[in-house]
Design an enzyme around this catalytic site. Sequence first.
Site, PDB file in Angstrom:
ATOM      1  N   LYS A  94     -14.468   7.567  -3.501  1.00  0.00           N
ATOM      2  CA  LYS A  94     -15.768   7.837  -2.604  1.00  0.00           C
ATOM      3  C   LYS A  94     -16.488   9.402  -3.130  1.00  0.00           C
ATOM      4  O   LYS A  94     -18.033   9.761  -3.309  1.00  0.00           O
ATOM      5  CB  LYS A  94     -16.443   7.851  -1.356  1.00  0.00           C
ATOM      6  CG  LYS A  94     -15.959   6.886  -0.551  1.00  0.00           C
ATOM      7  CD  LYS A  94     -14.679   6.758   0.856  1.00  0.00           C
ATOM      8  CE  LYS A  94     -14.254   4.766   0.797  1.00  0.00           C
ATOM      9  NZ  LYS A  94     -13.148   5.092   2.346  1.00  0.00           N
ATOM     10  N   HIS A 109       0.569  -1.124   0.061  1.00  0.00           N
ATOM     11  CA  HIS A 109       0.297  -0.172  -0.097  1.00  0.00           C
ATOM     12  C   HIS A 109       1.148   1.859   0.041  1.00  0.00           C
ATOM     13  O   HIS A 109       0.192   2.452   0.141  1.00  0.00           O
ATOM     14  CB  HIS A 109      -1.086  -0.044   1.280  1.00  0.00           C
ATOM     15  CG  HIS A 109      -2.347  -1.035   0.939  1.00  0.00           C
ATOM     16  ND1 HIS A 109      -3.467  -0.788   0.230  1.00  0.00           N
ATOM     17  CD2 HIS A 109      -1.915  -2.130   1.617  1.00  0.00           C
ATOM     18  CE1 HIS A 109      -3.759  -1.945   0.533  1.00  0.00           C
ATOM     19  NE2 HIS A 109      -3.566  -3.076   1.399  1.00  0.00           N
ATOM     20  N   LYS A 148       0.612  14.027   1.931  1.00  0.00           N
ATOM     21  CA  LYS A 148      -0.766  14.006   1.038  1.00  0.00           C
ATOM     22  C   LYS A 148      -1.166  16.280   0.649  1.00  0.00           C
ATOM     23  O   LYS A 148      -2.236  16.394   0.213  1.00  0.00           O
ATOM     24  CB  LYS A 148      -2.005  14.115   2.278  1.00  0.00           C
ATOM     25  CG  LYS A 148      -1.727  12.522   1.901  1.00  0.00           C
ATOM     26  CD  LYS A 148      -2.630  12.300   3.110  1.00  0.00           C
ATOM     27  CE  LYS A 148      -2.263  10.242   3.486  1.00  0.00           C
ATOM     28  NZ  LYS A 148      -3.365   9.387   2.151  1.00  0.00           N
ATOM     29  N   THR A 156      -8.701   6.102  -1.603  1.00  0.00           N
ATOM     30  CA  THR A 156     -10.021   5.970  -2.076  1.00  0.00           C
ATOM     31  C   THR A 156     -11.245   6.812  -1.187  1.00  0.00           C
ATOM     32  O   THR A 156     -12.088   6.968  -2.407  1.00  0.00           O
ATOM     33  CB  THR A 156     -10.731   4.235  -1.455  1.00  0.00           C
ATOM     34  OG1 THR A 156     -10.301   5.089   0.280  1.00  0.00           O
ATOM     35  CG2 THR A 156      -9.933   3.405  -1.250  1.00  0.00           C
ATOM     36  N   LYS A 175      -8.991  13.874   4.825  1.00  0.00           N
ATOM     37  CA  LYS A 175      -7.958  12.596   4.841  1.00  0.00           C
ATOM     38  C   LYS A 175      -6.752  12.965   6.682  1.00  0.00           C
ATOM     39  O   LYS A 175      -6.897  13.691   6.748  1.00  0.00           O
ATOM     40  CB  LYS A 175      -7.399  11.653   3.696  1.00  0.00           C
ATOM     41  CG  LYS A 175      -6.663  13.475   3.157  1.00  0.00           C
ATOM     42  CD  LYS A 175      -6.068  13.718   1.583  1.00  0.00           C
ATOM     43  CE  LYS A 175      -6.752  13.596   1.082  1.00  0.00           C
ATOM     44  NZ  LYS A 175      -7.149  11.950  -0.264  1.00  0.00           N
ATOM     45  N   ARG A 176      -5.970  11.672   6.372  1.00  0.00           N
ATOM     46  CA  ARG A 176      -5.153  11.012   7.219  1.00  0.00           C
ATOM     47  C   ARG A 176      -4.122  12.851   7.354  1.00  0.00           C
ATOM     48  O   ARG A 176      -4.083  12.995   6.299  1.00  0.00           O
ATOM     49  CB  ARG A 176      -3.787  10.485   7.390  1.00  0.00           C
ATOM     50  CG  ARG A 176      -3.007   9.774   8.141  1.00  0.00           C
ATOM     51  CD  ARG A 176      -2.741   8.482   8.192  1.00  0.00           C
ATOM     52  NE  ARG A 176      -2.130   7.947   6.950  1.00  0.00           N
ATOM     53  CZ  ARG A 176      -0.883   8.213   6.660  1.00  0.00           C
ATOM     54  NH1 ARG A 176       0.074   8.187   6.989  1.00  0.00           N
ATOM     55  NH2 ARG A 176      -0.795   7.645   5.639  1.00  0.00           N
TER      56      ARG A 176
END
Length: 844
Positions: A694, A391, A588, A690, A582-583
């Site tokens: 969504k 991952h 990110k 993901t 998100k985290r």
Amino acid sequence: MLNEALSVLVRNGEAEPSASSSKSAKAAATYVKPRAADDRDPVVALREDIRAKLIYVLGKTPETARDRDWFAATALALRDRIVDACHEGQAGTVPDKRVYYLSLEFLIGRLLSDAMNNLGLVETTKQALRDLGVDLGEVEGAEPDAALGNGGLGRLAACFMESMASLSIPAIGYGIRYDHGIFRQSLEDGWQREAPETWLAEGNPWEFARQESTYKIGFGGHVTMTSHGDHHIRRHWHPAETVNAVAYDIPVVGWRGRHVNMLRLWKAESDAPVELARFNAGDHVGAVAGRARAEAISRVLYPSDSSAEGQELRLRQEYFFTSASLQDLVRRHVAERGNLRTLPDHAAIQLNDTHPAIAVPELMRILLEEHDFLWEDAWQVTSNTLHYTNHTLLPEALETWPVELMERLLPRHMQIIYLINWLHLEEQSKNARGGAAHIAAVSLIDESHGRRVRMGPLAFHGSRRVNGVSALHSDLLKSTVFKDLHEIEPEKIVNKTNGITFRRWLHNANPELTKLAVDTIGKGVLDDPTELTKLVPYADDADFRTRYAAVRKLRKKRLAQVIAERTGIAVDPTALFDVQIKRIHEYKRQLLNLVETVALYQAIKKAPHKDWTPRVKIFAGKAAPSYVQAKLIIKLAGDIAKVVNEDPDVGNKLKVVFLPNYSVSLAEVIIPAADLSEQISTAGMEASGTGNMKLALNGALTIGTLDGANIEIKDHVGPENIFIFGLDAEGVLERVDEPAYANKAISASPRLAAALDAIGNGLFSPDEPRRFAPLIDELRHRDRYLTTVDFDDYWRVQREIDAAWRRPAQWWRTAILNTARMAWFSSDRSMREYAEEIWQVKLG
């Protein structure tokens, strides 16, 4: 399959639940009644069953019951129906092949809506509760989030479990029953504070305690050898400490209740009694210290590994659940098939990331020591049964463990790893593959930074198939982290792009949009996501666009209400809702979003009377407790929000919101209300994502880099229906080789320089002007994630989005096309591909 947990009643009595400490877990022993011949009206039957659970299981009356009690009673009544569904379709059956999904995380969230929806009982439950004077919405809200995961990894595992049940793929998920999952996040003066998350405080009505399914897990000790005939030597591990792994089963019901699988979670319990002599002598703490040490294993998800003690606990967790799971599935296979040599024919074990990579030496140990396999036979079984999903490409996320720690905690496993590695390297030498550099690159032991066991290569070498989770990610696995291993076994790495369950992320999260789709193209869309493509022509239908926009407006009003309740910030539902959830991690790039927010604020301040496109910037996510930079990013978001939201020159032109304690249930509120989806990670660093799926499914337009699954989303929705900016993965690799690239980017962009100066000089932290210096210094002098390099292109595309929002007909047309073209990203598709191409399991 649930027949290993429930319908096994027929075969070995395993479904007779053990006593549990929680009153709701005892329900299985006190009230399980078949309803196969029940001829009552469904609403009446469910109403009376809920009332019976409330009174006779929970010991409450309708007058004294709280919402939490009504939730437990409703869950127990629905759980009975799940058991019935299992018995009707699966009791006593043994599948030809079963999937075992090992994951340290299962972010399952609330389960009530899933159960009602998949059983087709939403309206029935709503009416039954209404007859009892209870509101379903209040009952749903009383269910705690089962926060047994940190982010995408755990939520993916939950989606996969639901899809396997919906596709009738026989499967058992294995994980840890954490007392406290991912921490509860609060903000104190903008700083993240962590508190234990207490989802089990009042028990879990969905689970069945399986005290009889308990396994001994060893740690430490020593290894002895015995000689057998023909100079054959066997080794035997004698652990210094053992811990009990006790099973708790949660049924996972598939769509329309046609199939039920099981999620088996392990709780750590000490097998040492309280030392009464010490207790009676006054050493009350010391008398239970051994129990506390054992039970700490399942206490908290991801204990900080910044200390040696934390690192050891993390390894103990990983071995604990992996060993229990392997012992359990081996026991099951022997009971069903007798011969462990056929394990690869009847079992496919999927390792979800490197956390369960210790399965390679543990399965070898079980076969060698407990079943008298020869080494070659044990390796044949192991390497053909295990499969590994990677991952991440980030080196820090590819686990390694100090050899010293492994030798002390798992001495037998370290011996096995040494032998696996020796045979592996001998094979390389025989085939004259490279010199010392090649041998070092493919070795399972890293000698360069202190001797460490490399769990990624161990999982790679011990698995039949290795898969990435997006097309780009799988290609990068071959050319980066597993380059040398890929050259040795070029057929091993395959791609399986992630997916999401539409039952949760469309049907449950956005019932209004689901109803619009059903009313427009028919009920077939509920069973087959590909039916969504029939919405494509309606993108040009003005009336449909109006109805679609009305659904979004309704969901945005709901989110605005939640924002006001949780933060006190009033936002305009007609503004563009710009969402990044998100985290919190530097790759990110929440920081890129925040720097652009500052630049936009500065532009509005210079021209407050300009006709700006109103925006609400919505952030949510948790930072790891020891991740200082990520926690500083959260603080920056809060400080920017204070200044921007209170500036009269800005008004409703720009609002900034950080919603605390991000969770699955909060995501279900945010995602259907999002207009813009921020998927802005540095290209080449996000394996898949993901959240991007969504959000796009619910009609949010994506602004993103060519990273992870963004690339495939672009291919499916069309390049004209997504906003792409920044360097691609190849461009990132080229740029980082350039000297002083961050300094050059800042010098070339007055807008970027001004925003960085404002943050660095204390505009948003006047009480502590240098508060954010660590963030700004990182951007100026290192910028590992190329925030400065991508900033100008990000700004440019954001202004294109401003213009696009002002063309509502075109905006809603694009949003509809995103929804209509996302069917490929269903986790049902992902699971079919795994089943057919990796696990070789027949679909039910």
